[in-house]
Design an enzyme around this catalytic site. Sequence first.
Site, PDB file in Angstrom:
ATOM      1  N   SER A 143       1.395  -1.341   0.073  1.00 28.34           N
ATOM      2  CA  SER A 143       0.269   0.303   0.359  1.00 28.34           C
ATOM      3  C   SER A 143       0.829   1.287  -0.266  1.00 28.34           C
ATOM      4  O   SER A 143       2.527   1.418   0.585  1.00 28.34           O
ATOM      5  CB  SER A 143      -0.723   0.282   1.485  1.00 28.34           C
ATOM      6  OG  SER A 143      -0.957   1.389   1.711  1.00 28.34           O
ATOM      7  N   TYR A 156      -2.241  -0.958  10.511  1.00 32.89           N
ATOM      8  CA  TYR A 156      -2.312  -1.453   9.054  1.00 32.89           C
ATOM      9  C   TYR A 156      -1.071  -0.551   8.277  1.00 32.89           C
ATOM     10  O   TYR A 156      -0.023  -1.265   7.503  1.00 32.89           O
ATOM     11  CB  TYR A 156      -3.684  -0.491   8.045  1.00 32.89           C
ATOM     12  CG  TYR A 156      -3.407  -0.573   6.979  1.00 32.89           C
ATOM     13  CD1 TYR A 156      -4.334  -1.540   6.315  1.00 32.89           C
ATOM     14  CD2 TYR A 156      -2.963   0.603   6.204  1.00 32.89           C
ATOM     15  CE1 TYR A 156      -4.293  -2.262   4.682  1.00 32.89           C
ATOM     16  CE2 TYR A 156      -3.201   0.088   4.738  1.00 32.89           C
ATOM     17  CZ  TYR A 156      -4.298  -0.952   4.103  1.00 32.89           C
ATOM     18  OH  TYR A 156      -4.311  -1.175   2.660  1.00 32.89           O
TER      19      TYR A 156
HETATM   20  P1  NAD Z   1     -11.783  -6.254  -0.044  1.00 34.27           P
HETATM   21  O1  NAD Z   1     -12.292  -6.693   1.081  1.00 34.27           O
HETATM   22  O2  NAD Z   1     -12.623  -6.096  -1.390  1.00 34.27           O
HETATM   23  O3  NAD Z   1     -10.526  -8.054  -0.927  1.00 34.27           O
HETATM   24  C1  NAD Z   1     -10.444  -8.069   0.435  1.00 34.27           C
HETATM   25  C2  NAD Z   1     -10.061  -9.686   1.083  1.00 34.27           C
HETATM   26  O4  NAD Z   1      -9.546 -10.561   1.912  1.00 34.27           O
HETATM   27  C3  NAD Z   1     -11.604 -10.362   0.554  1.00 34.27           C
HETATM   28  O5  NAD Z   1     -10.869 -11.423  -0.736  1.00 34.27           O
HETATM   29  C4  NAD Z   1     -11.694 -10.959   1.766  1.00 34.27           C
HETATM   30  O6  NAD Z   1     -12.425 -12.478   1.780  1.00 34.27           O
HETATM   31  C5  NAD Z   1      -9.497 -11.094   2.130  1.00 34.27           C
HETATM   32  N1  NAD Z   1      -9.670 -11.553   3.602  1.00 34.27           N
HETATM   33  C6  NAD Z   1      -9.894 -10.938   4.759  1.00 34.27           C
HETATM   34  N2  NAD Z   1      -9.986 -11.048   5.997  1.00 34.27           N
HETATM   35  C7  NAD Z   1      -9.692 -12.697   5.808  1.00 34.27           C
HETATM   36  C8  NAD Z   1      -9.251 -14.151   6.534  1.00 34.27           C
HETATM   37  N3  NAD Z   1      -8.927 -13.832   7.267  1.00 34.27           N
HETATM   38  N4  NAD Z   1      -8.954 -15.120   5.688  1.00 34.27           N
HETATM   39  C9  NAD Z   1      -8.411 -15.335   3.941  1.00 34.27           C
HETATM   40  N5  NAD Z   1      -8.783 -13.764   3.236  1.00 34.27           N
HETATM   41  C10 NAD Z   1      -9.727 -12.807   4.147  1.00 34.27           C
HETATM   42  O7  NAD Z   1     -10.518  -5.202   0.461  1.00 34.27           O
HETATM   43  P2  NAD Z   1      -9.314  -4.883  -1.324  1.00 34.27           P
HETATM   44  O8  NAD Z   1      -9.187  -2.574  -1.267  1.00 34.27           O
HETATM   45  O9  NAD Z   1      -9.630  -5.664  -2.375  1.00 34.27           O
HETATM   46  O10 NAD Z   1      -7.421  -5.420  -0.719  1.00 34.27           O
HETATM   47  C11 NAD Z   1      -7.612  -6.057  -1.227  1.00 34.27           C
HETATM   48  C12 NAD Z   1      -5.580  -5.688  -0.847  1.00 34.27           C
HETATM   49  O11 NAD Z   1      -5.053  -4.604  -1.544  1.00 34.27           O
HETATM   50  C13 NAD Z   1      -5.406  -5.943   1.094  1.00 34.27           C
HETATM   51  O12 NAD Z   1      -3.943  -5.942   1.199  1.00 34.27           O
HETATM   52  C14 NAD Z   1      -5.271  -4.175   0.957  1.00 34.27           C
HETATM   53  O13 NAD Z   1      -4.690  -3.434   2.146  1.00 34.27           O
HETATM   54  C15 NAD Z   1      -5.014  -3.493   0.462  1.00 34.27           C
HETATM   55  N6  NAD Z   1      -5.169  -2.404  -0.381  1.00 34.27           N
HETATM   56  C16 NAD Z   1      -6.395  -1.839  -0.345  1.00 34.27           C
HETATM   57  C17 NAD Z   1      -6.504  -0.603  -0.983  1.00 34.27           C
HETATM   58  C18 NAD Z   1      -7.767   0.183  -1.865  1.00 34.27           C
HETATM   59  O14 NAD Z   1      -7.577   1.458  -1.313  1.00 34.27           O
HETATM   60  N7  NAD Z   1      -8.557  -0.865  -1.808  1.00 34.27           N
HETATM   61  C19 NAD Z   1      -5.368   0.215  -1.496  1.00 34.27           C
HETATM   62  C20 NAD Z   1      -3.763  -0.368  -0.903  1.00 34.27           C
HETATM   63  C21 NAD Z   1      -3.639  -1.512  -0.490  1.00 34.27           C
END
Ligand code: NAD
Length: 261
Positions: A143, A156
């Site tokens: 991130s 985080y």
């Molecule tokens: P999201 O909530 O759509 O997806 C998160 C995924 O993680 C889902 O499939 C969820 O089921 C899974 N998950 C959560 N807890 C879990 C557990 N205990 N066991 C197994 N799976 C689990 O979110 P996203 O935005 O797609 O995030 C994906 C990654 O991207 C994360 O690591 C997040 O930190 C990172 N990220 C997101 C953003 C953003 O702006 N959306 C920015 C930077 C980084």
Amino acid sequence: MSLKNRVALVTGSTSGIGLCIARAFAADGAHIMINGLGDPVAIETERAKIESDFGVKCLYSSADMTKPDQIVGMVKDCEAKLGALDVLVNNAGIQHVDPIENFPPASWDAIIAINLSAAFHAIRTAVPGMKARKWGRIINTASAHSKVASPFKSAYVTAKHGLNGLTKTVALEVATDGITANCISPGYVWTPLVEKQIPDTMKARNMTKEQVMHDVLLAAQPTKEFVTVDQVAALALFLTSDAACNITGANLSIDGGWTAE
Ligand code: NAD
């Protein structure tokens, strides 16, 4: 199709960025193991759709990323049922927004487990097979918060900074084994994870939803645009290509200029 007959495991791929990466890899010919939480019927629909859309095998693992034994089991299952694990994407992640003095210890523990320790357990289990096959790609969804901090996101920011350190260390250890390890560091991508933190940020900063969207989220991004899941998946796919074999130990920003400031 550079991933034809390769096998990719994407954690946290039942929604958002992970699902888009899994679909991009399948479109490029990889057999896939998806993982994550959610409604079983919706997950089965996504799994079957990957198979029918792209003509690859797609399995689902329900492993909970807070449970090391389930993470080890997921990697071994992938190798046993799909024949290998060539591309590991550690993507599962959660968020919690609260001032440090109110930050629930259980939320701290869960974020460190899912966003950081899960990658350690998956990598340590996947590396022996990658070394034996002399090829591997480890991609960790970090991130912008792996490079800079924001208030109220102590767990985080800590986990994502740690993930960058883990990635660099692994990259050095496997550098002569045909394996690369990199972080992708998105800024704000419009996914359920971002949508869900809006109410807590409204509370923590005493703001309206519109203020949070424009004054907190997009304020961080000079382009004033959310990054898209397709853009993140395209970068992940590039990292699997032969052209990217000398990119390792890197932390690649895709954040509309956020961390340039
Ligand atoms: P999201 O909530 O759509 O997806 C998160 C995924 O993680 C889902 O499939 C969820 O089921 C899974 N998950 C959560 N807890 C879990 C557990 N205990 N066991 C197994 N799976 C689990 O979110 P996203 O935005 O797609 O995030 C994906 C990654 O991207 C994360 O690591 C997040 O930190 C990172 N990220 C997101 C953003 C953003 O702006 N959306 C920015 C930077 C980084």
